[in-house]
Design an enzyme around this catalytic site. Structure first.
Site, PDB file in Angstrom:
ATOM      1  N   LYS A   1       5.850  19.617  -5.338  1.00 28.60           N
ATOM      2  CA  LYS A   1       6.119  20.066  -6.743  1.00 28.60           C
ATOM      3  C   LYS A   1       4.939  21.096  -7.181  1.00 28.60           C
ATOM      4  CE  LYS A   1       9.618  17.602  -8.175  1.00 28.60           C
ATOM      5  NZ  LYS A   1       9.654  16.748  -9.573  1.00 28.60           N
TER       6      LYS A   1
ATOM      7  N   GLU B   1       1.174  -1.683 -12.057  1.00 29.59           N
ATOM      8  CA  GLU B   1       1.482  -0.626 -12.918  1.00 29.59           C
ATOM      9  C   GLU B   1       2.887  -0.566 -13.064  1.00 29.59           C
ATOM     10  OE1 GLU B   1       2.515   3.874 -13.673  1.00 29.59           O
ATOM     11  OE2 GLU B   1       3.237   2.462 -11.999  1.00 29.59           O
TER      12      GLU B   1
ATOM     13  N   LYS C   1      -1.837  15.691 -12.152  1.00 31.48           N
ATOM     14  CA  LYS C   1      -0.964  15.153 -10.993  1.00 31.48           C
ATOM     15  C   LYS C   1      -0.461  16.238  -9.913  1.00 31.48           C
ATOM     16  CE  LYS C   1       2.003  13.278 -13.525  1.00 31.48           C
ATOM     17  NZ  LYS C   1       3.151  12.596 -13.930  1.00 31.48           N
ATOM     18  N   TYR C   2      -0.564  17.591 -10.599  1.00 32.21           N
ATOM     19  CA  TYR C   2      -0.131  18.602  -9.923  1.00 32.21           C
ATOM     20  C   TYR C   2      -1.002  19.718  -9.368  1.00 32.21           C
ATOM     21  CZ  TYR C   2       4.067  16.247 -11.644  1.00 32.21           C
ATOM     22  OH  TYR C   2       5.003  15.196 -11.794  1.00 32.21           O
TER      23      TYR C   2
ATOM     24  N   ASP D   1       1.446   1.176  -7.787  1.00 33.68           N
ATOM     25  CA  ASP D   1       2.332   2.005  -8.445  1.00 33.68           C
ATOM     26  C   ASP D   1       3.839   1.630  -8.516  1.00 33.68           C
ATOM     27  OD1 ASP D   1       2.366   4.729  -9.632  1.00 33.68           O
ATOM     28  OD2 ASP D   1       4.015   4.985  -8.185  1.00 33.68           O
TER      29      ASP D   1
ATOM     30  N   GLN E   1       5.895   4.618  -1.257  1.00 33.01           N
ATOM     31  CA  GLN E   1       6.901   5.478  -1.319  1.00 33.01           C
ATOM     32  C   GLN E   1       6.466   6.660  -0.374  1.00 33.01           C
ATOM     33  OE1 GLN E   1       5.877   5.532  -5.337  1.00 33.01           O
ATOM     34  NE2 GLN E   1       4.821   7.326  -5.433  1.00 33.01           N
TER      35      GLN E   1
END
Length: 677
Positions: A254, A413, A522-523, A384, A314
């Site tokens: 992303k 979380e 985050k990006y 997470d 993940q």
């Protein structure tokens, strides 16, 4: 249960004893049960509790609660980490039965002849007690036995010495017809499981250099991030939480603000874990080497910070597991691997794990990864989205990890349905994120906190005013006073709280249409000028440091079960206290929910909850301003969001009025400090 007397409704018991209740070393844990018997003879109850070493702890007698309810209460204080058990016992108490009968008969005027059988029964009971009391008290008991049998004495002097043993025989009772209830478990963690102050930052942003026309962007490293550690410690935090520090996938990476297309220099989301450089057991090469990581963890420890890592189960599409274990993922009808979705949100850069195709293989690998980081000195994991993985897996994993190292803690979380959040606490998660962020009125906050206190046996809240994913509209539009208000609420309602970096700089600009930050970290890299903000008075860091100092210095704030709300006649204000009977420490807070206007209110304090009598006067010291006030049950407060949106009081000894002097010859000005803050 074996024995004569019913023992019911034992607490703490999680899911009827299926899971252990929770406590920490040194925490006062309330134990209660309902027990009763036939007839009028006295019943007694006690708690038998065993430590992780299997050794018993001191005899703990239970006291009766509200009359007529047959509820018995005691407290236990575990002194070691590990798996404890406790059992409630009920027994016939012949001394109490004798004491009650003799006292009533003597008061009714009955003589020694009429009490002959009672006197003989007293001798029997006290003779049995001789072998139970401490050696230093044996002569007292023998003297009471002798007095009961001394016919030369008047009746009051025959029974008096025996009646004076009530306190001794409460602590060391004669027990008959003992009934043993079912055993229940309590898992006891180290103190940080309940009381902690978290701070989150992205190591890659600390010391990062943004791209210019002449040079590309450069990520921060563990070495540059270490320079930020003293500043975090000075604010009083004790846990430093790092988002994932693993290699970041390049496939479907992303771009800024969650853009579907990333440029060649875009750093991607740390939660898209895994690339050619490795997976969950590897470090992003831009951050440094394993030794650099160890040095960072050691540097954090030197300033009093414990490093917590993110456990995000993940994978990026190019994670090594995808090629080596395609069975650990879900394959769609067209043959492609399913990426993560939370409709309408899509996470094309992340593949969720599938725990059903090869449960033994995937469990073994995740356990290996977690224990790898435990071996690197990590004892806290922020997990997470745990609610998207099987609950039996978490129950197994947490148990396996704690069998290796019982000091490891797990923060869930999970912003999801209440039953699931509570369920995660029951199966072993140490702490939990909560709905705190979305409770924006005093009434909502009070009701929610009361719900959490009721679940304190298994669910420990951690209050966060912000996260990289969450920038609530109250912070977007509430101005600097709201940042103070939310920090006060988080830090002083819950024993554990946390902040995401940038909060102290009042960062509040949201991505349009979203409840998250514009230009989200985050990006992309987001270096900040911490020193410049502090030097120019544009930082909330000193205020946060004060909150954390007060938290550390006041044992009452280290607990959850002792949270009590007090009445106040303004719905924009919330008043609460925490009292620690062991130390006498008491904290009293009044906080406004209005970041724009002045609010007045009148308190009606629950004085016993403060450790005081109803008519006591006492001195309160405001830890935020240094001011002192004389208070009682009824007080008026005024809170100005721009000057002081909250009072943070520590209580001093009850106020003793000075001797009344001669009346002044002129009218003196009203001492408003006695009546208002």
């Amino acid at each position: 249960m074996t024995g004569r007397f019913p023992i019911e409704d034992v607490s703490p018991a999680v899911s009827c004893g299926r899971y252990p209740a929770k406590a920490v070393v040194g925490e006062v844990v309330p134990v209660s049960a309902r027990a009763y018997r036939e007839g009028h003879d006295a019943l007694g109850c006690n708690v038998v509790w065993l430590g992780p070493d299997g050794a018993g702890r001191p005899f703990t007698r239970m006291r009766p609660g509200e009359p007529g309810q047959d509820r018995w209460h005691a407290t236990i204080v575990p002194d070691a980490v590990g798996d404890w058990t406790f059992t409630v016992e009920a027994f016939q108490d012949p001394y109490l039965t004798w004491q009650n009968a003799v006292t009533k008969k003597v008061s009714a005027g009955q003589g020694a002849a009429e009490l002959a059988n009672d006197l003989a029964e007293g001798v029997r009971v006290l003779t049995a007690a001789e072998g139970l009391v401490p050696s230093g008290d044996v002569e007292r008991v023998r003297a009471a036995v002798a007095a009961l049998g001394d016919e030369a004495r008047d009746l009051p002097y025959r029974v008096g010495p025996a009646l004076e043993l009530a306190e001794l025989l409460w602590a060391y009772p004669v027990r008959e017809l003992v009934t043993t209830g079912e055993p229940y478990r309590i898992w006891v963690d180290r103190a940080r499981a309940l009381f902690s102050a978290w701070y989150e930052f992205f190591p890659r942003s600390e010391g990062a250099v943004l791209a210019t026309a002449d040079s590309p962007a450069r990520s921060g490293t563990f070495a540059t991030a270490a320079r930020r550690l003293p500043g975090v410690a000075e604010m009083g935090f004790d846990v430093l939480y790092l988002p994932p520090v693993h290699p970041i996938g390049r496939v479907n990476r992303k771009g800024p603000n969650n853009a579907l297309t990333a440029g060649p220099d875009d750093v991607g989301s740390p939660w898209a874990i895994g690339a050619a450089e490795g997976g969950h057991d590897a470090l992003h090469p831009d951050l440094g080497t394993p030794q650099d990581f160890r040095d960072f963890v050691a540097a954090a420890a030197e300033v009093g910070l414990e490093v917590a890592m993110d456990l995000a189960l993940q994978c990026a599409p190019d994670h090594p597991w995808v090629a080596a274990h395609p069975e650990w993922f879900t394959t769609r009808a067209d043959g492609s691997i399913a990426y993560a979705e939370n409709p309408p949100k899509k996470y094309q850069d992340i593949y969720p794990l599938n725990f059903d195709n090869d449960p033994e293989g995937i469990r073994a690998e995740i356990l290996r990864v977690v224990l790898h980081w435990v071996g690197e000195g990590i004892k806290i994991f922020r997990v997470d989205n745990p609610h998207t993985k099987p609950f039996d897996f978490w129950h197994w994993l947490i148990g396996e990890v704690k069998a290796v190292d019982p000091d490891v803690l797990f923060l869930a979380e999970a912003f999801t349905r209440p039953a699931i959040m509570h369920g995660l606490g029951k199966i072993g998660f140490t702490q939990s994120y909560t709905y705190f962020t979305w409770r924006t009125s005093a009434a909502e906050m009070r009701a929610y906190c009361e719900e959490l206190v009721a679940a304190a046996d298994y669910m420990r809240p951690n209050f966060w005013p912000n996260t990289p994913d969450i920038l609530h509209e109250s912070l977007q539009h509430g101005g600097p006073p709201m940042f103070k208000i939310r920090a006060v609420l988080a830090a002083l309602l819950s024993p554990s709280w946390g902040l995401y970096a940038g909060y102290e700089l009042f960062e509040h600009v949201a991505r349009p249409g979203a409840e998250e930050y514009l230009d989200n970290e985050k990006y992309e890299l987001r270096p900040r000028d911490w020193a410049g903000a502090q030097a120019h008075g544009r930082s909330l860091a000193p205020f946060i440091a004060t909150l954390n100092r007060v938290r550390r210095e006041n044992p009452a704030l280290h607990q959850l079960r002792n949270l009590v709300f007090h009445e106040i006649d303004n719905p924009a204000l919330l008043c609460w206290s925490k009292h620690d009977p062991a130390t006498g420490n008491t904290v009293l807070v009044v906080c406004s929910f209005d970041s724009r206007g002045v609010q007045w209110g009148n308190t009606v304090l629950d004085m016993p909850a403060l450790g005081l009598d109803w008519h006591d006067r006492f001195t309160v010291h405001d830890e935020l301003t240094g001011a002192h006030y004389d208070w009682g049950q009824h007080n008026a407060v005024r809170l100005d969001p721009y000057l002081q949106p909250a009072h943070l009081f520590t209580l001093r000894r009850p106020h003793v009025p000075a001797p009344v002097a001669a009346a002044p010859t002129t009218d003196a000005p009203k001492d408003e400090a006695r009546w208002t803050s």
